[in-house]
Design a protein around this motif. Sequence first.
Motif, PDB file in Angstrom:
ATOM      1  N   SER A 280       0.833  -1.210   0.000  1.00 17.64           N
ATOM      2  CA  SER A 280       0.000   0.000   0.000  1.00 17.64           C
ATOM      3  C   SER A 280       0.866   1.257   0.000  1.00 17.64           C
ATOM      4  N   LEU A 281       1.894   1.270   0.853  1.00 19.94           N
ATOM      5  CA  LEU A 281       2.796   2.430   0.899  1.00 19.94           C
ATOM      6  C   LEU A 281       3.592   2.542  -0.400  1.00 19.94           C
TER       7      LEU A 281
ATOM      8  N   LEU B 294       1.512   4.152  -3.133  1.00 20.00           N
ATOM      9  CA  LEU B 294       1.395   5.603  -2.946  1.00 20.00           C
ATOM     10  C   LEU B 294       2.695   6.314  -3.322  1.00 20.00           C
TER      11      LEU B 294
ATOM     12  N   VAL C 289       3.322  10.153   2.334  1.00 22.14           N
ATOM     13  CA  VAL C 289       2.510   9.009   1.899  1.00 22.14           C
ATOM     14  C   VAL C 289       1.886   8.265   3.087  1.00 22.14           C
ATOM     15  N   PHE C 290       2.554   8.244   4.240  1.00 20.82           N
ATOM     16  CA  PHE C 290       1.965   7.594   5.411  1.00 20.82           C
ATOM     17  C   PHE C 290       0.729   8.363   5.870  1.00 20.82           C
TER      18      PHE C 290
ATOM     19  N   GLN D  77      -1.157  10.136   3.922  1.00 18.73           N
ATOM     20  CA  GLN D  77      -2.162   9.852   2.902  1.00 18.73           C
ATOM     21  C   GLN D  77      -2.801   8.478   3.133  1.00 18.73           C
ATOM     22  N   TYR D  78      -1.966   7.511   3.485  1.00 20.44           N
ATOM     23  CA  TYR D  78      -2.459   6.148   3.765  1.00 20.44           C
ATOM     24  C   TYR D  78      -3.448   6.166   4.931  1.00 20.44           C
TER      25      TYR D  78
END
Length: 402
Positions: A332-333, A336, A393-394, A396-397
């Motif tokens: 997932s990371l 992104l 990105v974290f 955003q996750y």
Amino acid sequence: MLRNKIISAILGATLLFGSIDAAYAANKADQIEYARSTVDVLNVRTEPNLSASIIRKIGKSTRYEVLDKQSDWVKIRLSKESIGWVYQEYIQYESSKPAQSKGTEADTSLKQPTIVHITDVTNLRSGPGTDYKIIGKAQPGHTYSIISTEGEWYKVSLPNKSTAYVASWVVNTDFSKRNGNVTTSSKKDENFAPMLFIYHTHNRESWKNIARNTKGSSVDDPVENITLVGMRLDQLLEEKGIPALSSQDDFAEQLKQEKLSYSQSYSVSRKAIEKARKDYPSLSYFFDIHRDADVPREKTTITIEGKTYARILFVIGTGHPRYKENKAFAESLNKLLNEKYPGLSRGILTKSADKGNGEYNQSISPGSILLEIGGTNNTLQESLHTSEAIADVFAQYLNAGK
């Protein structure tokens, strides 16, 4: 006659005490009130309430100008452009005449740093913030005298007698040398509920251009190492309202003191993880941040929109039954990263027990991963740039999961 003497005495007393009151008032007006944390780490919030976002943390070594008070909360000036609120129970008040202050004040118990040591090419700015103009570049090995401190920035004196600002998170100082073996606790205030624990099993991993230990295949340093990247990530996440806890454990020293081999590093770091989980049940994500080995620079470096980054490699251990959950999180990371920072990720590497540790403490949680940021041929500054992308990105996750 007696009446005149009494009147004279009353007038004299009135003038005397009036002048004392005036002097007191003038002296009080000539002073600035400061607040200093009485705990090692104190949350600074956007508003005077416990549900407000945490914008940063402060410690005992710096005091801040008091701007306002509301009930149990105190408004302080963090820097020229930043303010916040702290809980009054965890501060003590101090006062000082403005003429005696420049930026933040010297501590009466801890000696403040007087010199910054440049460890990597560092921007010199016109003011205390990244939005200020870059007026020059400081080179590795240079040292500058500190004039004052404003929040997370040092105002330094340059050789041409001008001044500039450098960010505290990219330089070293003589603070430890001036204060001996000062230790700080990782204990946070009772309202702190971090969701991410950042740690470094191989905490002394450094870079060839600054490492002091380069014997054999080692590229290590006791101070200028990968922990600086974790600290920066912690700070960036806090600015985004994501509470994180960054470990400063020196696992290398623990191995030495306990006479353990390097292969037992993950056993030692696991104890720190378990303690953190016990202290903070809110933790659900665990980032073990490393620096990769002597990989060619062209494979570990990328420039995106003019900024150079140390590339990221996700490492997932398959030596435990639930490793697919860790891998799914890394995927997932990684997705992104590829969307927002094309080419920054080197992908995901799975390793079984016959290729390494095989577990890497990832059985702790589905949100546990190991990140290799760059390699020995990268620089601290490039790795710090990468921490910005990880924070981005974290966040955003997490937001996507709300």
